[in-house]
Design an enzyme around this catalytic site. Structure first.
Site, mmCIF file in Angstrom:
data_model
loop_
_atom_site.group_PDB
_atom_site.id
_atom_site.type_symbol
_atom_site.label_atom_id
_atom_site.label_comp_id
_atom_site.label_asym_id
_atom_site.label_seq_id
_atom_site.Cartn_x
_atom_site.Cartn_y
_atom_site.Cartn_z
ATOM 1 N N ASN A 9 6.535 -0.926 8.366
ATOM 2 C CA ASN A 9 6.234 -0.914 6.935
ATOM 3 C C ASN A 9 5.143 0.134 6.690
ATOM 4 O O ASN A 9 4.037 0.011 7.213
ATOM 5 C CB ASN A 9 5.771 -2.316 6.517
ATOM 6 C CG ASN A 9 5.462 -2.395 5.037
ATOM 7 O OD1 ASN A 9 4.798 -1.509 4.495
ATOM 8 N ND2 ASN A 9 5.907 -3.444 4.383
ATOM 9 N N HIS A 12 1.073 1.060 3.509
ATOM 10 C CA HIS A 12 -0.366 1.347 3.507
ATOM 11 C C HIS A 12 -0.688 2.798 3.822
ATOM 12 O O HIS A 12 -1.825 3.229 3.635
ATOM 13 C CB HIS A 12 -1.107 0.354 4.400
ATOM 14 C CG HIS A 12 -1.027 -1.022 3.815
ATOM 15 N ND1 HIS A 12 -1.429 -1.289 2.524
ATOM 16 C CD2 HIS A 12 -0.522 -2.175 4.291
ATOM 17 C CE1 HIS A 12 -1.201 -2.564 2.259
ATOM 18 N NE2 HIS A 12 -0.639 -3.119 3.306
ATOM 19 N N HIS A 52 7.895 -1.276 0.171
ATOM 20 C CA HIS A 52 7.983 -2.224 -0.946
ATOM 21 C C HIS A 52 7.709 -1.449 -2.237
ATOM 22 O O HIS A 52 6.584 -1.005 -2.467
ATOM 23 C CB HIS A 52 6.937 -3.323 -0.732
ATOM 24 C CG HIS A 52 6.990 -4.418 -1.747
ATOM 25 N ND1 HIS A 52 6.276 -5.588 -1.616
ATOM 26 C CD2 HIS A 52 7.670 -4.546 -2.927
ATOM 27 C CE1 HIS A 52 6.501 -6.378 -2.655
ATOM 28 N NE2 HIS A 52 7.341 -5.761 -3.476
ATOM 29 N N ARG A 54 6.870 -1.782 -5.571
ATOM 30 C CA ARG A 54 6.361 -2.841 -6.444
ATOM 31 C C ARG A 54 6.460 -2.419 -7.901
ATOM 32 O O ARG A 54 6.402 -1.225 -8.224
ATOM 33 C CB ARG A 54 4.894 -3.151 -6.111
ATOM 34 C CG ARG A 54 4.669 -3.640 -4.695
ATOM 35 C CD ARG A 54 3.227 -4.066 -4.502
ATOM 36 N NE ARG A 54 2.968 -5.307 -5.197
ATOM 37 C CZ ARG A 54 2.835 -6.495 -4.613
ATOM 38 N NH1 ARG A 54 2.912 -6.610 -3.303
ATOM 39 N NH2 ARG A 54 2.615 -7.572 -5.320
ATOM 40 N N ARG A 58 1.832 0.337 -6.986
ATOM 41 C CA ARG A 58 0.465 0.522 -6.487
ATOM 42 C C ARG A 58 0.404 1.387 -5.236
ATOM 43 O O ARG A 58 -0.618 1.979 -4.950
ATOM 44 C CB ARG A 58 -0.207 -0.826 -6.239
ATOM 45 C CG ARG A 58 0.374 -1.586 -5.083
ATOM 46 C CD ARG A 58 -0.414 -2.838 -4.795
ATOM 47 N NE ARG A 58 -0.302 -3.827 -5.864
ATOM 48 C CZ ARG A 58 -0.578 -5.119 -5.686
ATOM 49 N NH1 ARG A 58 -0.982 -5.556 -4.512
ATOM 50 N NH2 ARG A 58 -0.424 -5.960 -6.670
ATOM 51 N N GLU A 79 11.978 -3.319 0.302
ATOM 52 C CA GLU A 79 11.510 -4.633 -0.166
ATOM 53 C C GLU A 79 11.346 -4.549 -1.663
ATOM 54 O O GLU A 79 10.799 -3.569 -2.181
ATOM 55 C CB GLU A 79 10.139 -4.952 0.428
ATOM 56 C CG GLU A 79 10.151 -5.364 1.852
ATOM 57 C CD GLU A 79 8.739 -5.635 2.335
ATOM 58 O OE1 GLU A 79 7.805 -5.719 1.522
ATOM 59 O OE2 GLU A 79 8.583 -5.735 3.549
ATOM 60 N N THR A 110 2.183 -9.676 -0.527
ATOM 61 C CA THR A 110 3.140 -10.743 -0.824
ATOM 62 C C THR A 110 2.587 -12.083 -0.360
ATOM 63 O O THR A 110 2.153 -12.216 0.775
ATOM 64 C CB THR A 110 4.475 -10.450 -0.098
ATOM 65 O OG1 THR A 110 4.801 -9.091 -0.309
ATOM 66 C CG2 THR A 110 5.586 -11.332 -0.624
ATOM 67 N N GLU A 160 14.347 -13.055 6.346
ATOM 68 C CA GLU A 160 13.118 -12.627 7.016
ATOM 69 C C GLU A 160 12.153 -13.794 6.890
ATOM 70 O O GLU A 160 11.762 -14.171 5.778
ATOM 71 C CB GLU A 160 12.542 -11.359 6.366
ATOM 72 C CG GLU A 160 11.240 -10.927 7.063
ATOM 73 C CD GLU A 160 10.729 -9.566 6.600
ATOM 74 O OE1 GLU A 160 11.561 -8.673 6.316
ATOM 75 O OE2 GLU A 160 9.506 -9.402 6.538
ATOM 76 N N HIS A 199 5.133 -10.330 8.229
ATOM 77 C CA HIS A 199 3.896 -10.593 7.478
ATOM 78 C C HIS A 199 2.790 -11.086 8.404
ATOM 79 O O HIS A 199 2.903 -12.164 8.993
ATOM 80 C CB HIS A 199 4.091 -11.591 6.341
ATOM 81 C CG HIS A 199 3.194 -11.255 5.185
ATOM 82 N ND1 HIS A 199 1.854 -11.528 5.193
ATOM 83 C CD2 HIS A 199 3.433 -10.606 4.023
ATOM 84 C CE1 HIS A 199 1.319 -11.080 4.072
ATOM 85 N NE2 HIS A 199 2.251 -10.503 3.355
HETATM 86 N N1 PXP Z 1 7.647 -8.278 5.343
HETATM 87 C C1 PXP Z 1 7.443 -8.482 4.024
HETATM 88 C C2 PXP Z 1 8.535 -9.125 3.241
HETATM 89 C C3 PXP Z 1 6.247 -8.073 3.390
HETATM 90 O O1 PXP Z 1 6.075 -8.289 2.076
HETATM 91 C C4 PXP Z 1 5.260 -7.428 4.168
HETATM 92 C C5 PXP Z 1 4.000 -6.955 3.517
HETATM 93 O O2 PXP Z 1 4.286 -5.915 2.642
HETATM 94 C C6 PXP Z 1 5.517 -7.228 5.539
HETATM 95 C C7 PXP Z 1 6.703 -7.675 6.100
HETATM 96 C C8 PXP Z 1 4.529 -6.539 6.423
HETATM 97 O O3 PXP Z 1 3.360 -7.310 6.517
HETATM 98 P P1 PXP Z 1 2.114 -6.730 7.257
HETATM 99 O O4 PXP Z 1 1.657 -5.506 6.524
HETATM 100 O O5 PXP Z 1 1.132 -7.840 7.213
HETATM 101 O O6 PXP Z 1 2.538 -6.381 8.665
#
Ligand code: PXP
Length: 246
Positions: A9, A12, A52, A54, A58, A79, A110, A160, A199
């Site tokens: 992901n 960030h 994601h 959003r 953001r 996402e 999330t 998931e 997550h």
């Molecule tokens: N899966 C989903 C559905 C999420 O919303 C997120 C956070 O955006 C992640 C995975 C990844 O989470 P993390 O950044 O804590 O590894």
């Protein structure tokens, strides 16, 4: 034995860019570049890139999603919340995978899984349209049989499992959550769903997650981007993939 795959992901990385260059995607100064970051993750062994989009934009911007869709050698997992605007974008972009998540404007990230069981009416047409477009639909849900049953009813391809509570608890509560994840993975697999998780998974708690039977893909972001600050993105991804293998 599980052959766990990693989806990185990269939200960030976009967060870092937006901190300095909001609304300036066309600027030659705009950095870090998401397409370059995604290519590094792929080279390091990721099987996909997760973003994601959003409603408040953001971090990930619409243009990012299109550019990633064009440039990825692996696959894009988008996402998204179940809102008309974002569903239309998904149908135009046609990522390999869509993961439907709950979305709340005030949250930092999330919070909790999608209440698929409580939102069957709203989700049914969305999942059907995405399925018809050839997109694999995953539902980000709590490790709860009721939510998994709803995923089957909705004809989702995958679930998931939300690992946030597991990641953010200690002691008895943590072990209870791990047990819930294990049982949910067995249950979902038995019903023919692909079972993913995500997550809050990090370089430490991966030791427990990798032992959960039937998991296919993990979507992991924050810990990788954090570690990349010190060791670089490619090493951070390689280290996590090594940890997934144990
Ligand atoms: N899966 C989903 C559905 C999420 O919303 C997120 C956070 O955006 C992640 C995975 C990844 O989470 P993390 O950044 O804590 O590894």
């Amino acid at each position: 034995m599980n052959t766990l795959r990693l989806g990185v992901n990269i939200d960030h990385i976009a967060t870092l860019r937006q901190a300095r260059y909001p609304g300036m995607l066309d600027s030659p100064n705009c950095e870090p570049d998401l397409v370059a970051a995604a290519a590094i993750c792929e080279r390091a062994g990721a099987v996909g890139i997760t973003t994601h989009l959003r409603a408040d934009r953001r971090h990930i911007q619409d243009a990012d999603v299109y550019r990633l869709r064009e440039s990825l050698q692996t696959k894009l997992n988008l996402e998204m919340g179940n809102t008309p605007e974002i569903v239309e974008i998904a149908l135009r972009v046609k990522p390999a995978d869509v993961c439907l998540v709950p979305e709340n404007r005030r949250e930092v990230t999330t919070e909790g899984g999608l209440d698929a069981a409580g939102q069957l009416d709203a989700l049914t047409p969305t999942v059907a349209r995405l399925n018809d477009a050839g997109i694999h639909v995953s539902l980000f849900v709590e490790p709860d049989p009721k939510q998994i049953d709803a995923a089957v009813q909705l004809k989702a391809h995958s679930v998931e499992l939300h690992t946030g509570a597991f990641a953010n608890t200690q002691g008895e509560a943590h072990l209870a959550e791990l047990k819930r994840i294990r049982e949910a993975a067995v249950y979902a697999h038995g019903l023919g769903l692909q079972v993913n998780a995500g997550h809050g998974i990090n370089y430490v708690n991966i030791a427990e997650i990798r032992e959960v039977a039937h998991l296919s893909e993990l979507n992991i972001g924050h810990t990788i981007v954090s570690r990349a600050v010190f060791v670089g993105l490619e090493t951070a991804v390689r280290e996590l993939i090594a940890a997934m293998k144990g």
